[in-house]
Scaffold this motif. Structure first.
Motif, PDB file in Angstrom:
ATOM      1  N   ASN A  30     -41.545 -26.455 -15.664  1.00  0.00           N
ATOM      2  CA  ASN A  30     -41.877 -26.203 -14.266  1.00  0.00           C
ATOM      3  C   ASN A  30     -40.649 -26.161 -13.365  1.00  0.00           C
ATOM      4  O   ASN A  30     -40.779 -25.912 -12.173  1.00  0.00           O
ATOM      5  CB  ASN A  30     -42.850 -27.270 -13.753  1.00  0.00           C
ATOM      6  CG  ASN A  30     -44.168 -27.224 -14.498  1.00  0.00           C
ATOM      7  OD1 ASN A  30     -44.676 -26.158 -14.819  1.00  0.00           O
ATOM      8  ND2 ASN A  30     -44.710 -28.389 -14.801  1.00  0.00           N
ATOM      9  N   GLN A  31     -39.470 -26.408 -13.914  1.00  0.00           N
ATOM     10  CA  GLN A  31     -38.253 -26.394 -13.105  1.00  0.00           C
ATOM     11  C   GLN A  31     -37.951 -24.994 -12.591  1.00  0.00           C
ATOM     12  O   GLN A  31     -38.171 -24.002 -13.279  1.00  0.00           O
ATOM     13  CB  GLN A  31     -37.056 -26.849 -13.943  1.00  0.00           C
ATOM     14  CG  GLN A  31     -36.746 -28.296 -13.827  1.00  0.00           C
ATOM     15  CD  GLN A  31     -35.404 -28.611 -14.477  1.00  0.00           C
ATOM     16  OE1 GLN A  31     -35.026 -28.018 -15.477  1.00  0.00           O
ATOM     17  NE2 GLN A  31     -34.708 -29.553 -13.911  1.00  0.00           N
ATOM     18  N   LYS A  32     -37.421 -24.951 -11.366  1.00  0.00           N
ATOM     19  CA  LYS A  32     -36.939 -23.707 -10.781  1.00  0.00           C
ATOM     20  C   LYS A  32     -35.559 -23.966 -10.220  1.00  0.00           C
ATOM     21  O   LYS A  32     -35.247 -25.073  -9.791  1.00  0.00           O
ATOM     22  CB  LYS A  32     -37.853 -23.243  -9.636  1.00  0.00           C
ATOM     23  CG  LYS A  32     -39.143 -22.616 -10.065  1.00  0.00           C
ATOM     24  CD  LYS A  32     -39.869 -22.063  -8.848  1.00  0.00           C
ATOM     25  CE  LYS A  32     -41.129 -21.335  -9.279  1.00  0.00           C
ATOM     26  NZ  LYS A  32     -41.816 -20.751  -8.128  1.00  0.00           N
ATOM     27  N   GLY A  33     -34.747 -22.940 -10.206  1.00  0.00           N
ATOM     28  CA  GLY A  33     -33.413 -23.062  -9.623  1.00  0.00           C
ATOM     29  C   GLY A  33     -32.711 -21.722  -9.592  1.00  0.00           C
ATOM     30  O   GLY A  33     -33.122 -20.782 -10.266  1.00  0.00           O
ATOM     31  N   ARG A  34     -31.652 -21.653  -8.820  1.00  0.00           N
ATOM     32  CA  ARG A  34     -30.845 -20.428  -8.736  1.00  0.00           C
ATOM     33  C   ARG A  34     -29.764 -20.416  -9.807  1.00  0.00           C
ATOM     34  O   ARG A  34     -29.371 -19.353 -10.269  1.00  0.00           O
ATOM     35  CB  ARG A  34     -30.166 -20.332  -7.370  1.00  0.00           C
ATOM     36  CG  ARG A  34     -31.115 -20.110  -6.233  1.00  0.00           C
ATOM     37  CD  ARG A  34     -30.349 -20.114  -4.901  1.00  0.00           C
ATOM     38  NE  ARG A  34     -31.260 -20.051  -3.790  1.00  0.00           N
ATOM     39  CZ  ARG A  34     -31.596 -18.931  -3.172  1.00  0.00           C
ATOM     40  NH1 ARG A  34     -31.080 -17.797  -3.560  1.00  0.00           N
ATOM     41  NH2 ARG A  34     -32.442 -18.947  -2.168  1.00  0.00           N
ATOM     42  N   ASP A  35     -29.237 -21.579 -10.126  1.00  0.00           N
ATOM     43  CA  ASP A  35     -28.114 -21.685 -11.050  1.00  0.00           C
ATOM     44  C   ASP A  35     -28.536 -22.408 -12.319  1.00  0.00           C
ATOM     45  O   ASP A  35     -29.104 -23.506 -12.258  1.00  0.00           O
ATOM     46  CB  ASP A  35     -26.951 -22.439 -10.391  1.00  0.00           C
ATOM     47  CG  ASP A  35     -26.424 -21.715  -9.172  1.00  0.00           C
ATOM     48  OD1 ASP A  35     -26.180 -20.502  -9.266  1.00  0.00           O
ATOM     49  OD2 ASP A  35     -26.259 -22.358  -8.109  1.00  0.00           O
ATOM     50  N   GLN A  94     -38.659 -21.103 -17.708  1.00  0.00           N
ATOM     51  CA  GLN A  94     -39.223 -20.172 -18.699  1.00  0.00           C
ATOM     52  C   GLN A  94     -38.550 -18.802 -18.619  1.00  0.00           C
ATOM     53  O   GLN A  94     -38.280 -18.168 -19.643  1.00  0.00           O
ATOM     54  CB  GLN A  94     -40.741 -20.027 -18.530  1.00  0.00           C
ATOM     55  CG  GLN A  94     -41.514 -21.267 -18.898  1.00  0.00           C
ATOM     56  CD  GLN A  94     -41.471 -21.566 -20.406  1.00  0.00           C
ATOM     57  OE1 GLN A  94     -40.599 -21.150 -21.142  1.00  0.00           O
ATOM     58  NE2 GLN A  94     -42.455 -22.323 -20.862  1.00  0.00           N
ATOM     59  N   ALA A  95     -38.280 -18.328 -17.395  1.00  0.00           N
ATOM     60  CA  ALA A  95     -37.624 -17.030 -17.221  1.00  0.00           C
ATOM     61  C   ALA A  95     -36.209 -17.060 -17.783  1.00  0.00           C
ATOM     62  O   ALA A  95     -35.776 -16.124 -18.464  1.00  0.00           O
ATOM     63  CB  ALA A  95     -37.610 -16.638 -15.751  1.00  0.00           C
ATOM     64  N   VAL A  96     -35.499 -18.137 -17.522  1.00  0.00           N
ATOM     65  CA  VAL A  96     -34.131 -18.272 -18.031  1.00  0.00           C
ATOM     66  C   VAL A  96     -34.143 -18.373 -19.550  1.00  0.00           C
ATOM     67  O   VAL A  96     -33.342 -17.730 -20.238  1.00  0.00           O
ATOM     68  CB  VAL A  96     -33.416 -19.491 -17.402  1.00  0.00           C
ATOM     69  CG1 VAL A  96     -32.042 -19.699 -18.030  1.00  0.00           C
ATOM     70  CG2 VAL A  96     -33.299 -19.326 -15.899  1.00  0.00           C
ATOM     71  N   LYS A  97     -35.076 -19.143 -20.072  1.00  0.00           N
ATOM     72  CA  LYS A  97     -35.179 -19.290 -21.526  1.00  0.00           C
ATOM     73  C   LYS A  97     -35.418 -17.937 -22.190  1.00  0.00           C
ATOM     74  O   LYS A  97     -34.828 -17.625 -23.231  1.00  0.00           O
ATOM     75  CB  LYS A  97     -36.294 -20.276 -21.873  1.00  0.00           C
ATOM     76  CG  LYS A  97     -36.306 -20.679 -23.323  1.00  0.00           C
ATOM     77  CD  LYS A  97     -37.301 -21.785 -23.581  1.00  0.00           C
ATOM     78  CE  LYS A  97     -37.332 -22.083 -25.068  1.00  0.00           C
ATOM     79  NZ  LYS A  97     -38.390 -22.983 -25.430  1.00  0.00           N
ATOM     80  N   LYS A  98     -36.243 -17.112 -21.556  1.00  0.00           N
ATOM     81  CA  LYS A  98     -36.530 -15.789 -22.104  1.00  0.00           C
ATOM     82  C   LYS A  98     -35.273 -14.906 -22.061  1.00  0.00           C
ATOM     83  O   LYS A  98     -35.009 -14.140 -22.989  1.00  0.00           O
ATOM     84  CB  LYS A  98     -37.675 -15.135 -21.325  1.00  0.00           C
ATOM     85  CG  LYS A  98     -38.122 -13.833 -21.905  1.00  0.00           C
ATOM     86  CD  LYS A  98     -39.342 -13.291 -21.198  1.00  0.00           C
ATOM     87  CE  LYS A  98     -39.774 -11.984 -21.846  1.00  0.00           C
ATOM     88  NZ  LYS A  98     -40.970 -11.441 -21.262  1.00  0.00           N
ATOM     89  N   LEU A 135     -29.727 -14.677 -27.390  1.00  0.00           N
ATOM     90  CA  LEU A 135     -28.359 -15.165 -27.591  1.00  0.00           C
ATOM     91  C   LEU A 135     -28.278 -16.314 -28.592  1.00  0.00           C
ATOM     92  O   LEU A 135     -27.180 -16.759 -28.923  1.00  0.00           O
ATOM     93  CB  LEU A 135     -27.770 -15.619 -26.251  1.00  0.00           C
ATOM     94  CG  LEU A 135     -27.802 -14.589 -25.117  1.00  0.00           C
ATOM     95  CD1 LEU A 135     -27.240 -15.182 -23.849  1.00  0.00           C
ATOM     96  CD2 LEU A 135     -27.065 -13.328 -25.516  1.00  0.00           C
ATOM     97  N   ASN A 136     -29.432 -16.810 -29.027  1.00  0.00           N
ATOM     98  CA  ASN A 136     -29.475 -17.960 -29.947  1.00  0.00           C
ATOM     99  C   ASN A 136     -28.790 -19.181 -29.351  1.00  0.00           C
ATOM    100  O   ASN A 136     -28.085 -19.918 -30.046  1.00  0.00           O
ATOM    101  CB  ASN A 136     -28.830 -17.602 -31.297  1.00  0.00           C
ATOM    102  CG  ASN A 136     -29.489 -16.415 -31.941  1.00  0.00           C
ATOM    103  OD1 ASN A 136     -30.710 -16.296 -31.941  1.00  0.00           O
ATOM    104  ND2 ASN A 136     -28.673 -15.516 -32.463  1.00  0.00           N
ATOM    105  N   ALA A 137     -28.991 -19.390 -28.054  1.00  0.00           N
ATOM    106  CA  ALA A 137     -28.368 -20.507 -27.340  1.00  0.00           C
ATOM    107  C   ALA A 137     -29.335 -21.682 -27.246  1.00  0.00           C
ATOM    108  O   ALA A 137     -30.550 -21.495 -27.240  1.00  0.00           O
ATOM    109  CB  ALA A 137     -27.971 -20.057 -25.935  1.00  0.00           C
ATOM    110  N   PRO A 138     -28.780 -22.898 -27.155  1.00  0.00           N
ATOM    111  CA  PRO A 138     -29.646 -24.059 -26.907  1.00  0.00           C
ATOM    112  C   PRO A 138     -30.348 -23.922 -25.551  1.00  0.00           C
ATOM    113  O   PRO A 138     -30.012 -23.041 -24.764  1.00  0.00           O
ATOM    114  CB  PRO A 138     -28.668 -25.233 -26.882  1.00  0.00           C
ATOM    115  CG  PRO A 138     -27.442 -24.757 -27.568  1.00  0.00           C
ATOM    116  CD  PRO A 138     -27.383 -23.269 -27.327  1.00  0.00           C
ATOM    117  N   ILE A 139     -31.268 -24.818 -25.274  1.00  0.00           N
ATOM    118  CA  ILE A 139     -32.071 -24.714 -24.052  1.00  0.00           C
ATOM    119  C   ILE A 139     -31.189 -24.741 -22.804  1.00  0.00           C
ATOM    120  O   ILE A 139     -30.172 -25.435 -22.751  1.00  0.00           O
ATOM    121  CB  ILE A 139     -33.157 -25.809 -23.983  1.00  0.00           C
ATOM    122  CG1 ILE A 139     -32.549 -27.205 -23.911  1.00  0.00           C
ATOM    123  CG2 ILE A 139     -34.115 -25.706 -25.141  1.00  0.00           C
ATOM    124  CD1 ILE A 139     -33.561 -28.294 -23.635  1.00  0.00           C
TER     125      ILE A 139
END
Length: 192
Positions: free
Chosen positions: A6-11, A70-74, A79-83
């Motif tokens: 549920n987190q949101k942020g710009r950076d 969720q958007a950032v994770k997608k 890139l096979n990067a950690p969370i």
């Protein structure tokens, strides 16, 4: 690290390992049209026990408005990067890219930080009003302690000391610095 969906942020930040990242990882990020900053390759970091860490990049991903975890994770999934992690201070993170405020760690070069898609690396290193005030106080103390007698000599000192000193000396502080130098000269020559 636990996921907070549920987190949101710009950076947002994440780590990328050369061994698992696709060869075209930069192009993948460029295609998002988001601003992003790439650290130097951290290939000289060590754990507290002295063991060398795996080489990695730190990445700052910046959106124009808040975006979800969720958007950032997608975005970073290919890139096979950690969370990803929400960033509290983008400025602090970019300074960490070179361990600027961690002298006990290997010091990477600021010239190796790369801004992509319009990210202005220099803006992360600009002096804040508080930092300018601290630098100015240090400069005034230096002038007093070292009996600086002229502005030209002091500017050479500023160039040798740091870019911050030189910037503060030439940007809107010339009158105050000259008055300080005059005041020191008067104190030293008042009985002569």
């Amino acid at each position: 690290m636990t996921e907070n969906k549920n987190q949101k942020g710009r950076d947002w930040s994440f780590i990328l390992y050369p061994e698992s990242a696709p060869k075209n990882w930069r192009e993948i990020l460029d295609e998002t049209h988001m601003r992003w900053v790439e650290s130097p390759l951290h290939d000289k970091d060590v754990n507290p026990d002295g063991e060398k860490k795996k080489p990695h990049w730190h990445i700052l991903l910046t959106a124009d408005g808040p975006i979800t975890y969720q958007a950032v994770k997608k975005i970073i999934e290919p890139l096979n990067a950690p969370i990803p992690q929400k960033v509290g201070s983008a400025r602090g993170l970019v300074r960490y890219f070179i361990h600027m405020d961690n002298p006990e760690k290997y010091q990477y070069s600021i010239d190796e930080i790369v801004g992509h898609s319009g990210a202005d690396v220099g803006s992360y290193f600009e002096l804040t009003a508080t930092n300018r005030l601290t630098v100015m106080k240090d400069m005034v103390q230096y002038i007093y302690d070292n009996d600086v007698m002229n502005y030209a000599d002091f500017l050479i000192t500023c160039i040798e000391k740091s870019d911050d000193w030189f910037s503060v000396a030439i940007n809107n502080n010339t009158l105050a610095i000259n008055k300080m130098i005059d005041g020191v000269w008067q104190l030293k020559h008042k009985d002569k």
